[in-house]
Every structure is written in C-alpha cells, then in structure tokens.
Design an enzyme around this catalytic site. Sequence first.
Site, PDB file in Angstrom:
ATOM      1  N   ASP A   1      51.308  31.192  34.153  1.00 53.86           N
ATOM      2  CA  ASP A   1      52.601  31.634  34.680  1.00 53.86           C
ATOM      3  C   ASP A   1      52.548  33.155  34.845  1.00 53.86           C
ATOM      4  OD1 ASP A   1      55.116  31.319  35.727  1.00 53.86           O
ATOM      5  OD2 ASP A   1      56.130  31.074  33.806  1.00 53.86           O
TER       6      ASP A   1
ATOM      7  N   GLU B   1      58.105  26.915  43.002  1.00 55.02           N
ATOM      8  CA  GLU B   1      58.887  26.704  41.783  1.00 55.02           C
ATOM      9  C   GLU B   1      60.326  27.062  42.132  1.00 55.02           C
ATOM     10  OE1 GLU B   1      57.847  29.120  38.447  1.00 55.02           O
ATOM     11  OE2 GLU B   1      58.986  27.898  37.034  1.00 55.02           O
TER      12      GLU B   1
ATOM     13  N   HIS C   1      62.514  23.542  34.895  1.00 55.34           N
ATOM     14  CA  HIS C   1      63.829  24.183  34.951  1.00 55.34           C
ATOM     15  C   HIS C   1      64.877  23.092  35.132  1.00 55.34           C
ATOM     16  CE1 HIS C   1      62.428  28.321  34.763  1.00 55.34           C
ATOM     17  NE2 HIS C   1      61.402  27.902  35.486  1.00 55.34           N
TER      18      HIS C   1
ATOM     19  N   HIS D   1      55.721  32.015  24.563  1.00 59.62           N
ATOM     20  CA  HIS D   1      56.532  30.997  25.245  1.00 59.62           C
ATOM     21  C   HIS D   1      56.633  29.716  24.420  1.00 59.62           C
ATOM     22  CE1 HIS D   1      56.208  33.615  28.740  1.00 59.62           C
ATOM     23  NE2 HIS D   1      57.151  32.901  29.311  1.00 59.62           N
TER      24      HIS D   1
ATOM     25  N   LEU E   1      62.824  35.557  28.892  1.00 62.05           N
ATOM     26  CA  LEU E   1      61.387  35.393  29.131  1.00 62.05           C
ATOM     27  C   LEU E   1      61.152  35.047  30.594  1.00 62.05           C
ATOM     28  CD1 LEU E   1      59.898  33.325  26.175  1.00 62.05           C
ATOM     29  CD2 LEU E   1      59.088  35.533  27.005  1.00 62.05           C
ATOM     30  N   SER E   2      60.146  35.673  31.201  1.00 62.05           N
ATOM     31  CA  SER E   2      59.959  35.497  32.638  1.00 62.05           C
ATOM     32  C   SER E   2      58.567  35.051  33.030  1.00 62.05           C
ATOM     33  CB  SER E   2      60.272  36.809  33.362  1.00 62.05           C
ATOM     34  OG  SER E   2      61.585  37.198  33.104  1.00 62.05           O
TER      35      SER E   2
HETATM   36 ZN    ZN Z   1      59.439  28.815  35.410  1.00 59.77          ZN
END
Ligand code: ZN
Length: 377
Positions: free
Chosen positions: A267, A125, A189, A244, A300-301
């Site tokens: 994720d 990613e 992204h 999310h 947010l991760s």
């Molecule tokens: Zn991501």
Amino acid sequence: MLIRGRLFAPAPRGNVLIEVSGDRVTAIEPVASDAPAPAGALGGPDSVITPGFIDVQVNGAFGQDFSDPSADVALVSRGLAAFGVTAYVATVITSPLERYPAVLDHLAAASSGPDGARLLGVHLEGPFLSPRQPGTHTPTWLREPSIELVNGWLDRAPVRIMTLAPELPGALELVRALVARDVVVSLGHTDASWDQAAAAASAGARMGTHLFNGMRHFDHHHPSVVNFLLSSDLAVGVIADGVHVDRRVLDLVSRMASPDRLVVVTDALAGLGMPEGDFRLAGVELVSDGVVGRRRDGTLSGSLLPLDHAISDLITAGMDPEQAFRAVTVNPARVLGLDGSMGSVAVGRTADLVILDPGWRSSVTIVGGQVAYAGIR
Ligand code: ZN
C-alpha cells in the site's frame, strides 16, 4: 548469467546454481552448501534466491503518486526494483470523477523500461467504497456503484483489480460485470456483514483489500467481512509494516491464510523511498514518519516500508520463509491469473528473480534476465 544461492522457488530447493540465458531460466543445478560461486556469478553461498516480488497495491513511490496524471511511472518502476519488486499493480485511490480519464490514459500509456519492475496494470481502489470506512479516501468523492462509469474506465486502461464495498446499492451487479471482464474484485473500505461479503464472493469477488484496515471490525456475535475473509477461500491482502496490523495479529492471520491465500502488499505511497516529511496522495497532504503516511488528523493512509524490508521483518519475527515468500510471489500471481508465467522459479520460466542477502533484504533484482538493481543499501 549464473546465480548461486539457496533457492526458494518459493518451495525450498536447497543450494543451487541457476543459469539464465536471454530472459529465461535455463538450468537449476543442485550444489553443495559450501560450494563457492563460480567466477562472474551473482550471489554466493550466503545468498537466498526467490521469485521476483509482486506488489498488487502500490499508490506511488519516490515522490510520484499514481492518482496524479503527471506521475513519472518509469521512475517508480526503476526504483521499486531496489526493493525486490519485479512486477506491480499501480493503485489509484478515490479521486474526483473528472480526474479518472487522464489518470487512466496516463497509466495505460506508461510502459516500464527494461531496467525496472513490470507495470501489470491498474488497481482501482474506489470510488465505490463505504462512507463509514473511508480510511484516507476523501468522503465527498465516494460514489454508489455504476457499471456505466466502470465500463468507460475499463475501455481506457488495463484494470486488473477493483476494490469496492459489496454492501453498497448495485454492488453485486458491478461485481458480476467486473468478473465478466476479467477484473479481480477485492472487498475493501467496507462495512459489510459476513452475509454481504459472502454474497459478493458468490458473485465472483476473489480477495480482501488490506484486511482489518478500512473494514467493519471482527465481531464474535455479528460476524463481519473480516470474519468472512478469514474463514473463506478468498485471498487476503495485508499491510505488513507492523503498524497497520499488529505483528501478533498478522501471525494469527498468516496461520489462517497460509500457504495459499496470504498476499502481502505495501500500500505504498509517494513518500516511499523519500525523506520523512510532507507529501501528497490524490492531492491531499500527508506526513511520513518513515514507516507510514498519515493525514494531518492522524488517519493512517498507507505504508512507506519497502516490500523486502516487510518480508525480512516477517521472517525475522518467526514466519516460515517459504510462507513469507509465497505471500509476495505465487499468491499475488495467482490472484492476477498470472501464476502460469510469474511468481515461481523453474526451468523455462521468465527470469524474474531476487537475490537476498543474509538479512533477507534484496541485494540484486533481475527482471526478464536483466539486472534491474544491484547494490548495497
Ligand atoms: Zn485503502
């Protein structure tokens, strides 16, 4: 081994008794709904049996981060089995260029033990992501697409998926190069418009990474990558922790992308399966509240909700069980080109199975005919 329960294969098959010999499913016999489990069998009349869950976006868990070349991969594989996961793709987020060789060599050498989820390969990613949509990726580590760099990485490790932003210079050439090497290209992204996303799909992109998160927003005047993904035939990855993506929006997405395109991912971060508090992702400090991980500034991760909990929550909120199970079994298997060998339950198939309790959470996980997890959490 005998297993009693109500089978979703993932299509509903009613009450069955499954026989497993060696690593294979050797028989599936219908039984009455009130038929008890034979002596020594796993499951029972209240149990649900599904194909093992496949998670194509796992950054780490149990304190281990796959962007760190010292991560204990076997520990993660064993631990993920407790969440119904029988196979996963280790995800490496954008890292300094000099770190990639060691990280990829480590993952290439890591083999999951016989008592854990199967490591199917690597999901890169980044680093070819939009500086406008970095999410938790460190902006100074982002790069413009480079086929040369990628070829070097692909020679080191079995890369299954690459998430990239298709609007970057050279991205479409990279998409074609990745497709030629059997890597699934997923759009993520990204600040792409509909047209830029469509061009990537024409070049061979097959998926979108965590729809809505890290993407130009849905717009009814200027359609974006989100609009395109919802309207296209590409697979759509979503993080189903309720944070999310709001569950009401997830419900809308599932109506558009079910039955075949919805892929639920965790994720997951190193903080999955750990107490709340601090942990790290690619060297950056994050904080866990038990459901999601965030940077100190609140960004947010990633998620910390186990995959079986996410599925249980979706079904409890009203999603059709078959659709929920498809999103973590046959759909991700198809994205990876592995639906001929995993993602469904059938006689002759490898026995990667999950037995769920009446609350739809994993109680027993079987990988290759071996019990990888059995217990009450
Ligand atoms: Zn991501």
